[in-house]
Design a protein around this motif. Structure first.
Motif, PDB file in Angstrom:
ATOM      1  N   THR A  19      52.467  64.346  42.465  1.00 30.83           N
ATOM      2  CA  THR A  19      52.611  65.256  43.606  1.00 30.83           C
ATOM      3  C   THR A  19      51.428  66.210  43.730  1.00 30.83           C
ATOM      4  O   THR A  19      51.189  66.766  44.809  1.00 30.83           O
ATOM      5  N   GLN A  27      53.921  62.134  50.400  1.00 31.61           N
ATOM      6  CA  GLN A  27      55.113  62.000  49.571  1.00 31.61           C
ATOM      7  C   GLN A  27      56.272  61.425  50.386  1.00 31.61           C
ATOM      8  O   GLN A  27      57.023  60.569  49.898  1.00 31.61           O
ATOM      9  N   GLY A  31      57.795  57.924  49.614  1.00 33.95           N
ATOM     10  CA  GLY A  31      59.213  57.958  49.265  1.00 33.95           C
ATOM     11  C   GLY A  31      60.038  57.024  50.130  1.00 33.95           C
ATOM     12  O   GLY A  31      60.837  56.227  49.618  1.00 33.95           O
ATOM     13  N   SER A 202      59.686  69.004  42.787  1.00 31.94           N
ATOM     14  CA  SER A 202      59.221  68.088  43.827  1.00 31.94           C
ATOM     15  C   SER A 202      59.754  68.475  45.203  1.00 31.94           C
ATOM     16  O   SER A 202      60.594  69.363  45.338  1.00 31.94           O
ATOM     17  N   TRP A 206      60.688  63.271  47.902  1.00 35.74           N
ATOM     18  CA  TRP A 206      60.079  62.708  46.691  1.00 35.74           C
ATOM     19  C   TRP A 206      61.019  62.836  45.492  1.00 35.74           C
ATOM     20  O   TRP A 206      61.149  61.915  44.691  1.00 35.74           O
TER      21      TRP A 206
END
Length: 297
Positions: A19, A27, A31, A202, A206
């Protein structure tokens, strides 16, 4: 699976390290891409599993089960449109049970069945509400986009505390009644701490991706392969992927249809979770039946 969870911890924190190089937008894209591959694939053989389970009762054809499965998804989608707040609440409960069932699948339900199922539900809800608590604003925005209901920040926090208290009582009971499982039960508590750290550090998508892929989808795939083919191997994994390919394609097509017809939903995050909810309900039923049959053998 013992070695797998060591690997999952390493990969989870590696994912957190990534990250620092990924923007929030990247992300989200990464994801969603992972969820649309391994995440969707872990439900890819539901129909095969359902057919295997139902063979003992009646020889249903693949087409019959497929039609019934798709009908459930369509019905859930319609209910989401009709009564979104109620279905979202049920989706959270069902998902919580499903996650907890996967994490605590080693528990023998032949004794203390009700207590175990309640603890599994609360265990999964804890995972979800850790995620909700650390990303309260985004979660409340998504809930509003789906249901037009405003959720106060305190409602998520109070729900988390309530779940944690009841869960602690149930977990303590299991620790007392299953002294032979103390080590593995404490390990699951350690995993909950790992999940909380992941969700705290996070972004929403994510963090959910790390848990959903590494801690839920892949272990579920391993269990399903063992159920369908007798044991896990690379060859059986390839068989599983090939068998799930059609479901994966249909699911992506279904998401595209969702996006086309429900373009009044402001945020793709909200649309995506509606889509996940629609395919989750029948999947949870199939896996519940699979676990029940597997444990009875």
């Amino acid at each position: 699976m013992k070695n797998y969870y060591k690997t999952a911890i390493i990969l989870s924190f590696f994912g957190l390290w990534l990250t620092s190089f990924f923007s929030i937008e990247n992300q989200i894209i990464t994801g969603f891409s992972l969820i649309l591959t391994f995440g969707i694939l872990h439900g890819g053989n539901d129909i095969m599993i359902a057919k295997n389970i139902l063979l003992q009762k009646r020889d249903y054809s693949f087409i019959q089960i497929l039609i019934f499965y798709i009908a459930i998804i369509c019905f859930c989608s319609f209910l989401f449109y009709l009564i979104p707040a109620v279905i979202l609440f049920l989706f959270i409960l069902v998902s919580g049970y499903h996650f907890g069932e996967q994490q605590l699948r080693f528990l023998d339900k032949r004794k203390n069945k009700i207590i175990i199922e309640v603890v599994q539900l609360l265990h999964g809800l804890l995972i979800l509400f850790f995620l909700f608590e650390f990303h309260s604003k985004q979660v409340r925005d998504i809930i509003f986009d789906i249901t037009s209901v405003n959720i106060t920040p305190n409602s998520i926090t109070y729900s988390l505390y309530s779940i944690l208290i009841i869960f602690s009582l149930g977990y303590f009971y299991l620790l007392v009644k299953n002294k032979n499982l103390i080590k593995i039960l404490f390990k699951e508590l350690f995993f909950l701490l790992v999940f909380a750290i992941i969700f705290k550090v996070s972004s929403l998508i994510w963090g959910f991706t790390i848990y959903f892929i590494l801690w839920h989808s892949l272990p579920s795939i391993f269990d399903q392969i063992t159920y369908l083919y007798g044991d896990y191997s690379k060859l059986n994994f390839i068989k599983y992927i090939k068998a799930a390919a059609l479901y994966w394609f249909v699911s992506l097509f279904g998401l595209a249809v969702f996006y086309f017809f429900l373009n009044d939903i402001k945020h793709f995050n909200a649309l995506f979770f509606v889509f996940l909810a629609a395919i989750t309900f029948p999947h949870v039923v199939v896996i519940f039946a699979m676990v029940k049959k597997y444990n009875s053998n």
